[in-house]
Design a protein around this motif. Structure first.
Motif, PDB file in Angstrom:
ATOM      1  N   SER A 183      37.259 -19.989 -10.971  1.00  0.00           N
ATOM      2  CA  SER A 183      37.037 -20.533 -12.307  1.00  0.00           C
ATOM      3  C   SER A 183      36.878 -19.418 -13.328  1.00  0.00           C
ATOM      4  O   SER A 183      37.420 -19.494 -14.424  1.00  0.00           O
ATOM      5  CB  SER A 183      35.796 -21.431 -12.324  1.00  0.00           C
ATOM      6  OG  SER A 183      35.994 -22.533 -11.477  1.00  0.00           O
ATOM      7  N   GLU A 209      42.759 -17.247 -19.625  1.00  0.00           N
ATOM      8  CA  GLU A 209      42.967 -18.049 -20.831  1.00  0.00           C
ATOM      9  C   GLU A 209      42.418 -17.327 -22.065  1.00  0.00           C
ATOM     10  O   GLU A 209      43.040 -17.349 -23.123  1.00  0.00           O
ATOM     11  CB  GLU A 209      42.317 -19.429 -20.687  1.00  0.00           C
ATOM     12  CG  GLU A 209      42.911 -20.269 -19.570  1.00  0.00           C
ATOM     13  CD  GLU A 209      44.371 -20.587 -19.768  1.00  0.00           C
ATOM     14  OE1 GLU A 209      44.694 -21.305 -20.724  1.00  0.00           O
ATOM     15  OE2 GLU A 209      45.195 -20.121 -18.964  1.00  0.00           O
ATOM     16  N   TRP A 245      36.698 -26.522 -23.814  1.00  0.00           N
ATOM     17  CA  TRP A 245      36.974 -27.486 -22.753  1.00  0.00           C
ATOM     18  C   TRP A 245      37.020 -28.867 -23.369  1.00  0.00           C
ATOM     19  O   TRP A 245      36.232 -29.176 -24.263  1.00  0.00           O
ATOM     20  CB  TRP A 245      35.848 -27.479 -21.717  1.00  0.00           C
ATOM     21  CG  TRP A 245      35.736 -26.238 -20.910  1.00  0.00           C
ATOM     22  CD1 TRP A 245      34.846 -25.225 -21.118  1.00  0.00           C
ATOM     23  CD2 TRP A 245      36.506 -25.865 -19.779  1.00  0.00           C
ATOM     24  NE1 TRP A 245      35.024 -24.242 -20.183  1.00  0.00           N
ATOM     25  CE2 TRP A 245      36.041 -24.616 -19.339  1.00  0.00           C
ATOM     26  CE3 TRP A 245      37.554 -26.481 -19.088  1.00  0.00           C
ATOM     27  CZ2 TRP A 245      36.571 -23.960 -18.246  1.00  0.00           C
ATOM     28  CZ3 TRP A 245      38.088 -25.823 -17.998  1.00  0.00           C
ATOM     29  CH2 TRP A 245      37.597 -24.582 -17.590  1.00  0.00           C
ATOM     30  N   GLY A 246      37.900 -29.722 -22.883  1.00  0.00           N
ATOM     31  CA  GLY A 246      37.884 -31.097 -23.333  1.00  0.00           C
ATOM     32  C   GLY A 246      39.261 -31.723 -23.399  1.00  0.00           C
ATOM     33  O   GLY A 246      40.232 -31.201 -22.858  1.00  0.00           O
ATOM     34  N   GLU A 295      39.366 -32.410 -29.292  1.00  0.00           N
ATOM     35  CA  GLU A 295      38.855 -31.080 -29.624  1.00  0.00           C
ATOM     36  C   GLU A 295      39.579 -30.464 -30.818  1.00  0.00           C
ATOM     37  O   GLU A 295      38.963 -29.810 -31.656  1.00  0.00           O
ATOM     38  CB  GLU A 295      38.915 -30.158 -28.406  1.00  0.00           C
ATOM     39  CG  GLU A 295      37.999 -30.600 -27.282  1.00  0.00           C
ATOM     40  CD  GLU A 295      36.542 -30.738 -27.717  1.00  0.00           C
ATOM     41  OE1 GLU A 295      36.040 -29.867 -28.467  1.00  0.00           O
ATOM     42  OE2 GLU A 295      35.904 -31.721 -27.315  1.00  0.00           O
ATOM     43  N   VAL A 335      42.873 -25.663 -25.948  1.00  0.00           N
ATOM     44  CA  VAL A 335      41.957 -26.567 -25.259  1.00  0.00           C
ATOM     45  C   VAL A 335      42.250 -26.530 -23.763  1.00  0.00           C
ATOM     46  O   VAL A 335      43.384 -26.754 -23.338  1.00  0.00           O
ATOM     47  CB  VAL A 335      42.087 -28.006 -25.789  1.00  0.00           C
ATOM     48  CG1 VAL A 335      41.090 -28.921 -25.081  1.00  0.00           C
ATOM     49  CG2 VAL A 335      41.873 -28.048 -27.300  1.00  0.00           C
ATOM     50  N   LEU A 336      41.209 -26.238 -23.008  1.00  0.00           N
ATOM     51  CA  LEU A 336      41.302 -26.238 -21.549  1.00  0.00           C
ATOM     52  C   LEU A 336      41.060 -27.669 -21.085  1.00  0.00           C
ATOM     53  O   LEU A 336      39.965 -28.190 -21.236  1.00  0.00           O
ATOM     54  CB  LEU A 336      40.245 -25.317 -20.948  1.00  0.00           C
ATOM     55  CG  LEU A 336      40.309 -23.858 -21.380  1.00  0.00           C
ATOM     56  CD1 LEU A 336      39.028 -23.142 -21.046  1.00  0.00           C
ATOM     57  CD2 LEU A 336      41.494 -23.181 -20.737  1.00  0.00           C
ATOM     58  N   ASP A 337      42.086 -28.285 -20.529  1.00  0.00           N
ATOM     59  CA  ASP A 337      41.938 -29.681 -20.107  1.00  0.00           C
ATOM     60  C   ASP A 337      42.380 -29.922 -18.684  1.00  0.00           C
ATOM     61  O   ASP A 337      42.375 -31.042 -18.214  1.00  0.00           O
ATOM     62  CB  ASP A 337      42.707 -30.614 -21.037  1.00  0.00           C
ATOM     63  CG  ASP A 337      44.207 -30.461 -20.907  1.00  0.00           C
ATOM     64  OD1 ASP A 337      44.670 -29.392 -20.478  1.00  0.00           O
ATOM     65  OD2 ASP A 337      44.917 -31.414 -21.236  1.00  0.00           O
ATOM     66  N   LEU A 379      39.364 -18.651 -16.491  1.00  0.00           N
ATOM     67  CA  LEU A 379      38.824 -18.614 -17.845  1.00  0.00           C
ATOM     68  C   LEU A 379      39.145 -17.286 -18.522  1.00  0.00           C
ATOM     69  O   LEU A 379      39.543 -17.249 -19.685  1.00  0.00           O
ATOM     70  CB  LEU A 379      37.314 -18.851 -17.819  1.00  0.00           C
ATOM     71  CG  LEU A 379      36.622 -18.896 -19.174  1.00  0.00           C
ATOM     72  CD1 LEU A 379      37.191 -19.998 -20.047  1.00  0.00           C
ATOM     73  CD2 LEU A 379      35.126 -19.082 -18.984  1.00  0.00           C
ATOM     74  N   ILE A 392      41.176 -29.361 -15.510  1.00  0.00           N
ATOM     75  CA  ILE A 392      40.153 -29.085 -14.507  1.00  0.00           C
ATOM     76  C   ILE A 392      40.543 -29.818 -13.229  1.00  0.00           C
ATOM     77  O   ILE A 392      40.733 -31.029 -13.251  1.00  0.00           O
ATOM     78  CB  ILE A 392      38.770 -29.575 -14.976  1.00  0.00           C
ATOM     79  CG1 ILE A 392      38.405 -28.930 -16.302  1.00  0.00           C
ATOM     80  CG2 ILE A 392      37.711 -29.302 -13.919  1.00  0.00           C
ATOM     81  CD1 ILE A 392      37.179 -29.526 -16.948  1.00  0.00           C
TER      82      ILE A 392
END
Length: 147
Positions: A62, A69, A91-92, A97, A40-42, A66, A44
């Motif tokens: 960005s 990752e 994302w979240g 998630e 989970v990409l959190d 991405l 930002i």
């Protein structure tokens, strides 16, 4: 009937991830369960300004982040021989998630790494603790040791 049929491995790409990855590989092999993977990409970047929060949209940075990752997720997935359609990069908020994907995919075990917490971090909790208390399936928190 195997104890577990579908295991979701949550990774954060920390140096200690290899510990939970190896245990997930062994458990999936021992139980005959299929293995899925989530990251989970959190993180930002969102600086505060007098006029509210602004999300800087530097497309090149960005996109590069991405892609990095995605590459990490695919390296772990390839190493575990996880089918690409059972790999999630989303994302979240991690707890939400991880639980959402677990419910969507009918996961019966979520595996996460857990670091020992002290002081304020212990009071605020962790992703592993939050998943443990909100998931509808079993959760295995693997105690991560510093390398």
């Amino acid at each position: 009937m195997p104890v577990y049929q579908h295991i979701l491995l949550a990774v954060d790409f920390s140096p200690q991830d290899s510990q939970v990855v190896q245990k997930a590989r062994i458990l999936a092999r021992q139980t005959g369960a299929k293995l899925s993977l989530i990251h989970v990409l959190d993180n930002i970047p969102m600086p505060d300004t007098p006029y509210g929060t602004v999300i800087p949209l530097d497309t090149q940075i960005s996109y590069a982040m991405l892609e990095t990752e995605k590459q990490k997720l695919n390296e772990v997935g390839d190493g575990l021989e996880i089918d690409p359609d059972r790999r999630w990069l989303v994302w979240g908020e991690p707890r939400q998630e991880i639980i959402r994907i677990a419910e969507q995919e009918k996961i019966d075990l979520i595996m996460v790494g857990s670091r020992g917490r002290h002081g304020l971090a212990l009071l605020l909790g962790s992703t592993a603790n939050s998943v443990l208390h909100h998931a509808k399936c079993d959760v295995l928190a693997v105690r991560l040791q510093d390398d």
